[in-house]
Design an enzyme around this catalytic site. Structure first.
Site, PDB file in Angstrom:
ATOM      1  N   HIS A  54       7.263  -2.381   0.127  1.00 13.04           N
ATOM      2  CA  HIS A  54       5.915  -1.945  -0.277  1.00 13.04           C
ATOM      3  C   HIS A  54       5.288  -2.926  -1.277  1.00 13.04           C
ATOM      4  O   HIS A  54       4.541  -2.529  -2.177  1.00 13.04           O
ATOM      5  CB  HIS A  54       5.942  -0.534  -0.872  1.00 13.04           C
ATOM      6  CG  HIS A  54       6.365   0.521   0.099  1.00 13.04           C
ATOM      7  ND1 HIS A  54       5.496   1.104   0.999  1.00 13.04           N
ATOM      8  CD2 HIS A  54       7.580   1.084   0.328  1.00 13.04           C
ATOM      9  CE1 HIS A  54       6.156   1.984   1.729  1.00 13.04           C
ATOM     10  NE2 HIS A  54       7.412   1.982   1.349  1.00 13.04           N
ATOM     11  N   ASN A 127       4.305   8.166   3.690  1.00 10.51           N
ATOM     12  CA  ASN A 127       3.871   7.091   4.590  1.00 10.51           C
ATOM     13  C   ASN A 127       2.735   7.588   5.478  1.00 10.51           C
ATOM     14  O   ASN A 127       2.332   8.740   5.403  1.00 10.51           O
ATOM     15  CB  ASN A 127       5.041   6.621   5.467  1.00 10.51           C
ATOM     16  CG  ASN A 127       6.069   5.805   4.703  1.00 10.51           C
ATOM     17  OD1 ASN A 127       5.722   4.949   3.894  1.00 10.51           O
ATOM     18  ND2 ASN A 127       7.340   6.074   4.955  1.00 10.51           N
ATOM     19  N   TYR A 337      13.635   5.159  -6.513  1.00 10.91           N
ATOM     20  CA  TYR A 337      12.281   4.751  -6.868  1.00 10.91           C
ATOM     21  C   TYR A 337      12.151   4.528  -8.377  1.00 10.91           C
ATOM     22  O   TYR A 337      11.650   3.499  -8.828  1.00 10.91           O
ATOM     23  CB  TYR A 337      11.265   5.794  -6.399  1.00 10.91           C
ATOM     24  CG  TYR A 337      10.817   5.600  -4.974  1.00 10.91           C
ATOM     25  CD1 TYR A 337      11.730   5.700  -3.918  1.00 10.91           C
ATOM     26  CD2 TYR A 337       9.492   5.326  -4.669  1.00 10.91           C
ATOM     27  CE1 TYR A 337      11.326   5.521  -2.613  1.00 10.91           C
ATOM     28  CE2 TYR A 337       9.083   5.146  -3.355  1.00 10.91           C
ATOM     29  CZ  TYR A 337      10.003   5.250  -2.331  1.00 10.91           C
ATOM     30  OH  TYR A 337       9.599   5.066  -1.038  1.00 10.91           O
TER      31      TYR A 337
END
Length: 485
Positions: A54, A127, A337
């Site tokens: 990303h 997404n 994350y």
């Protein structure tokens, strides 16, 4: 109006920003030129490690407005009242390429949303596809390595891409999405967003529900063919960034309608397939979409680096009334994350303006570290419990507890009666029009035909045959024809 004065980082005025200090008019530069050294040193450090995935992204601010009553399902305060508005920040992204990659490529798109609620920030990381390639996070590093540039050739290799998929039959559903017509969105405004994972909502009575998020674009879904994508990427590598920026600057504010699918927690154990498997969707006939509200983007960031590159999203940022599910990929991302941002941005990245809560007060015992800006008063202690009126726990869980049982160890996910890696991929194929099927087959064959190993090709073909006989036959014929040319 007084003229603004250029200063050093310490605030001292700069006398000359055009000429370095030297030993005489033609002599070497002096080490004592503090402004020059500071300027060059800062320039050398203007780039932080880019995201492993990303990396290429765009962002915008906006708001989320509740349009329908969902208090029967969740006690989240920002969803508690029709008409309630919450400030948001969103980051769209491609997945596989680097920061310098093009926007108009065949790749899933990240759809990461931060709600600045008065109970703390809530991050929803998803997404533009409702499913994903794998179902267990232990496979994620290998999956990404197979899709990124090869360490020897320095380019994405079809052999690597398709070899991993050959050993991952659960990827067949997402491959069918990716290689279909929605694989290259025309812009970020013209695609849907999905939470993809299953999450938990808990209402005021303590009742638990599992939910899936669907953000439906109000601009309509528009996509590009492979040829159109290649042409646009060549003309403007930042095409999606350009489109989003210019639309908001013109006052054409993009919006999405949020719907959720709601499954009573008791249904999960006996559902016909594993409802926490991110490679599958819940049929709308079983759990229909229920409208929640509207997301509107109405302000561009002032600085892309400060607000888009430094934006940090983590799916473990929950608020009361929302929590995780046993979705294995989600469970892995709850750690990964946040840890990625600790590496990229430092332990205090949550204090950066784009990441800091806007409607809630942060009060904890986190101290020090690189770029720390938040300190308490001199009387504040940095431990808990204490006798000095420091912040204390509430004792109230954010979400309902999840029941667990059995032995520890490495286990495959429990099988449900109709768990299957191929059925939903076949259903998706059978929903397509004849023209859509033609393009899907051509897109798959174009990549698979470049694979050098016959056994890898055969394994992938077996997956498409298992999804649908016509699907497999057409891909096989197209691959053979391309390899014979």
């Amino acid at each position: 109006m007084s003229k603004r004065v250029l200063t050093t980082e310490s605030g001292a005025p700069v006398a000359d920003n055009q000429n370095s200090a030297t030993a005489g008019a033609g002599g070497p530069i002096l080490l004592q030129d503090q402004h020059l050294l500071e300027k060059l040193a800062r320039f050398n450090r203007e780039r932080i490690p880019e995201r492993v995935v990303h990396a290429r992204g765009s962002g915008a601010y906006g708001y989320f407005e509740v349009t329908d009553d969902v208090t029967g399902f969740t006690r989240a305060d920002f969803l508690s009242e029709v008409g309630r508005r919450t400030e948001t920040f969103i980051r769209f992204s491609t997945v596989a390429d680097s920061l310098g990659g093009a926007d108009a490529v065949r790749d899933p798109r990240g759809f990461a949303l931060k709600f600045y609620t008065n109970e703390g920030n809530y991050d929803l990381v998803g997404n533009n596809t409702p499913v994903f390639f794998i179902k267990d996070p232990i496979k994620f590093p290998d999956f990404i390595h197979s899709q990124k540039r090869d360490p020897f050739t320095g380019r994405q290799e079809p052999d690597n891409v398709w070899d991993f998929w050959a050993h991952s039959p659960e990827a067949t559903h997402q491959i069918t999405w990716l290689m279909g017509d929605r694989g290259i969105p025309a812009s970020y405004r013209h695609m849907n967003g999905y939470g993809s994972h299953t999450y938990q909502w808990t209402n005021a009575a303590g009742e638990a529900f599992f939910v899936k998020y669907h953000f439906k674009t109000n601009q309509g879904v528009r996509s590009l063919s492979a040829d159109q994508g290649a042409e646009l990427a060549g003309k403007d590598a930042a095409s999606h960034q350009t489109d989003l920026l210019q639309a908001i600057e013109r006052g054409v504010n993009p919006s999405w309608t949020l719907h959720v699918q709601v499954m009573p927690a008791a249904d999960a154990a006996d559902y016909r397939f594993n409802p926490f498997d991110v490679t599958k969707v819940w049929p709308h006939s079983d759990y229909p979409l229920q409208r929640v509200g509207r997301l509107v983007l109405d302000r561009n960031p002032d600085n892309v680096f400060a607000e888009v590159e430094q934006a940090a999203f983590s799916p473990n940022n929950f608020v009361p009334g929302i929590g995780p599910s046993p979705d294995r990929m989600l469970q892995g991302r709850l750690f990964a994350y946040a840890d990625a941002h600790r590496y990229r941005l430092g332990i205090n990245h949550t204090q950066l303006p784009v990441n800091a809560p806007k409607a809630a007060v942060v009060d904890n015992y986190g101290r020090d570290g690189l770029h720390a800006t938040r300190y308490g008063s001199r009387q504040d202690k940095n431990y808990e419990p204490n006798s000095y009126s420091g912040p204390a726990e509430t004792g109230a869980a954010l979400a309902a507890p999840l029941a667990v049982h059995g032995w520890t160890g490495t286990h495959e996910a429990p099988a449900h009666t109709k768990d299957d890696d191929f059925f939903q991929a076949g259903e998706l194929y059978r929903l397509m029009s004849a023209d859509e099927k033609d393009r899907l087959v051509a897109n798959i064959a174009g990549g698979l035909s470049q694979v050098t190993r016959e056994d890898v090709i055969e394994k992938n073909l077996a997956h498409f045959h298992a999804a649908d006989a016509d699907y497999g036959t057409r891909v096989e014929e197209a691959v053979r024809a391309l390899r014979e040319d």
